[in-house]
Scaffold this motif. Structure first.
Motif, PDB file in Angstrom:
ATOM      1  N   ASP A   1     -23.910  62.299 -14.427  1.00  0.00           N
ATOM      2  CA  ASP A   1     -23.088  61.620 -15.417  1.00  0.00           C
ATOM      3  C   ASP A   1     -23.091  60.128 -15.116  1.00  0.00           C
ATOM      4  O   ASP A   1     -22.683  59.689 -14.053  1.00  0.00           O
ATOM      5  CB  ASP A   1     -21.680  62.196 -15.366  1.00  0.00           C
ATOM      6  N   GLU A   2     -23.532  59.334 -16.082  1.00  0.00           N
ATOM      7  CA  GLU A   2     -23.625  57.883 -15.913  1.00  0.00           C
ATOM      8  C   GLU A   2     -22.382  57.143 -16.387  1.00  0.00           C
ATOM      9  O   GLU A   2     -22.298  55.929 -16.265  1.00  0.00           O
ATOM     10  CB  GLU A   2     -24.852  57.357 -16.658  1.00  0.00           C
ATOM     11  N   GLY A   3     -21.441  57.834 -16.964  1.00  0.00           N
ATOM     12  CA  GLY A   3     -20.248  57.188 -17.479  1.00  0.00           C
ATOM     13  C   GLY A   3     -20.088  57.434 -18.960  1.00  0.00           C
ATOM     14  O   GLY A   3     -20.916  58.087 -19.587  1.00  0.00           O
ATOM     15  N   ALA A   4     -19.024  56.875 -19.490  1.00  0.00           N
ATOM     16  CA  ALA A   4     -18.718  57.076 -20.902  1.00  0.00           C
ATOM     17  C   ALA A   4     -18.342  55.749 -21.549  1.00  0.00           C
ATOM     18  O   ALA A   4     -17.815  54.855 -20.895  1.00  0.00           O
ATOM     19  CB  ALA A   4     -17.567  58.066 -21.044  1.00  0.00           C
ATOM     20  N   ILE A   5     -18.644  55.654 -22.814  1.00  0.00           N
ATOM     21  CA  ILE A   5     -18.217  54.500 -23.596  1.00  0.00           C
ATOM     22  C   ILE A   5     -17.003  54.966 -24.399  1.00  0.00           C
ATOM     23  O   ILE A   5     -17.055  55.998 -25.073  1.00  0.00           O
ATOM     24  CB  ILE A   5     -19.335  54.022 -24.540  1.00  0.00           C
ATOM     25  N   PHE A   6     -15.914  54.226 -24.295  1.00  0.00           N
ATOM     26  CA  PHE A   6     -14.712  54.605 -25.018  1.00  0.00           C
ATOM     27  C   PHE A   6     -14.125  53.372 -25.689  1.00  0.00           C
ATOM     28  O   PHE A   6     -14.556  52.260 -25.425  1.00  0.00           O
ATOM     29  CB  PHE A   6     -13.689  55.282 -24.084  1.00  0.00           C
ATOM     30  N   MET A   7     -13.178  53.580 -26.546  1.00  0.00           N
ATOM     31  CA  MET A   7     -12.565  52.567 -27.412  1.00  0.00           C
ATOM     32  C   MET A   7     -13.490  52.320 -28.608  1.00  0.00           C
ATOM     33  O   MET A   7     -14.688  52.132 -28.458  1.00  0.00           O
ATOM     34  CB  MET A   7     -12.246  51.265 -26.689  1.00  0.00           C
ATOM     35  N   SER A   8     -12.895  52.328 -29.776  1.00  0.00           N
ATOM     36  CA  SER A   8     -13.677  52.277 -31.016  1.00  0.00           C
ATOM     37  C   SER A   8     -14.569  51.041 -31.122  1.00  0.00           C
ATOM     38  O   SER A   8     -15.715  51.134 -31.574  1.00  0.00           O
ATOM     39  CB  SER A   8     -12.753  52.383 -32.228  1.00  0.00           C
ATOM     40  N   THR A   9     -14.078  49.887 -30.709  1.00  0.00           N
ATOM     41  CA  THR A   9     -14.894  48.674 -30.820  1.00  0.00           C
ATOM     42  C   THR A   9     -16.098  48.737 -29.884  1.00  0.00           C
ATOM     43  O   THR A   9     -17.199  48.343 -30.263  1.00  0.00           O
ATOM     44  CB  THR A   9     -14.041  47.418 -30.527  1.00  0.00           C
ATOM     45  N   SER A  10     -15.903  49.241 -28.684  1.00  0.00           N
ATOM     46  CA  SER A  10     -17.020  49.371 -27.741  1.00  0.00           C
ATOM     47  C   SER A  10     -18.059  50.351 -28.255  1.00  0.00           C
ATOM     48  O   SER A  10     -19.274  50.105 -28.140  1.00  0.00           O
ATOM     49  CB  SER A  10     -16.510  49.816 -26.371  1.00  0.00           C
ATOM     50  N   ILE A  11     -17.606  51.442 -28.834  1.00  0.00           N
ATOM     51  CA  ILE A  11     -18.525  52.425 -29.401  1.00  0.00           C
ATOM     52  C   ILE A  11     -19.294  51.818 -30.568  1.00  0.00           C
ATOM     53  O   ILE A  11     -20.510  51.977 -30.686  1.00  0.00           O
ATOM     54  CB  ILE A  11     -17.765  53.701 -29.818  1.00  0.00           C
TER      55      ILE A  11
END
Length: 141
Positions: A1-11
């Motif tokens: 698992d390399e991580g996650a992108i969260f928050m609508s603007t970041s996505i």
């Protein structure tokens, strides 16, 4: 698992950057920076006061008349900035729809439906032209 992108603007930024040829994040680094600036403006100068005004109308939380009055004035200021910019620009950045247009247009939708009546919109002819242009695009349907 390399991580996650969260928050609508970041996505949204991530998705816009996936395929640079589409142009959602601009055609060059300067345009990308300008898009980031308008997204930040949208988040901080437009969405906050609009939510303060619109969410009580939607019944999400109680109305606080003093906060709503301040929010209305802040919305007017933000709309004037947008209207002034759109006086000489068809889109927020460049010559096609970008993530800046998508962000600002989506932020305005509930306000346009619920609180920004025809009389309130009158001083913002450039903004209204742009808003109708955006909503007329197949991607906004």
């Amino acid at each position: 698992d390399e991580g996650a992108i969260f928050m609508s603007t970041s996505i949204a930024r991530y998705i816009a950057r996936i395929n640079r040829t589409v142009g959602l994040y601009g055609q060059n680094l300067l345009e990308s920076g300008m898009i980031d600036s308008w997204i930040e403006f949208c988040t901080n100068e437009l969405e906050v006061p609009l939510c303060t005004w619109v969410l009580p109308v939607m019944g999400v939380f109680p109305d606080h008349p003093e906060a709503t009055a301040y929010a209305k004035e802040d919305v007017k200021k933000a709309l004037q900035v947008l209207d002034n910019h759109l006086l000489s620009n068809t889109y927020m950045v460049g010559h096609t729809i970008t993530l800046a247009d998508i962000s600002v247009c989506c932020a305005l939708v509930d306000g346009m439906k619920l609180v920004l009546d025809e009389n309130f919109r009158k001083p913002y002819a450039n903004l209204m032209r742009w808003f109708k242009l955006c909503l007329g695009q197949p991607e906004f349907q």
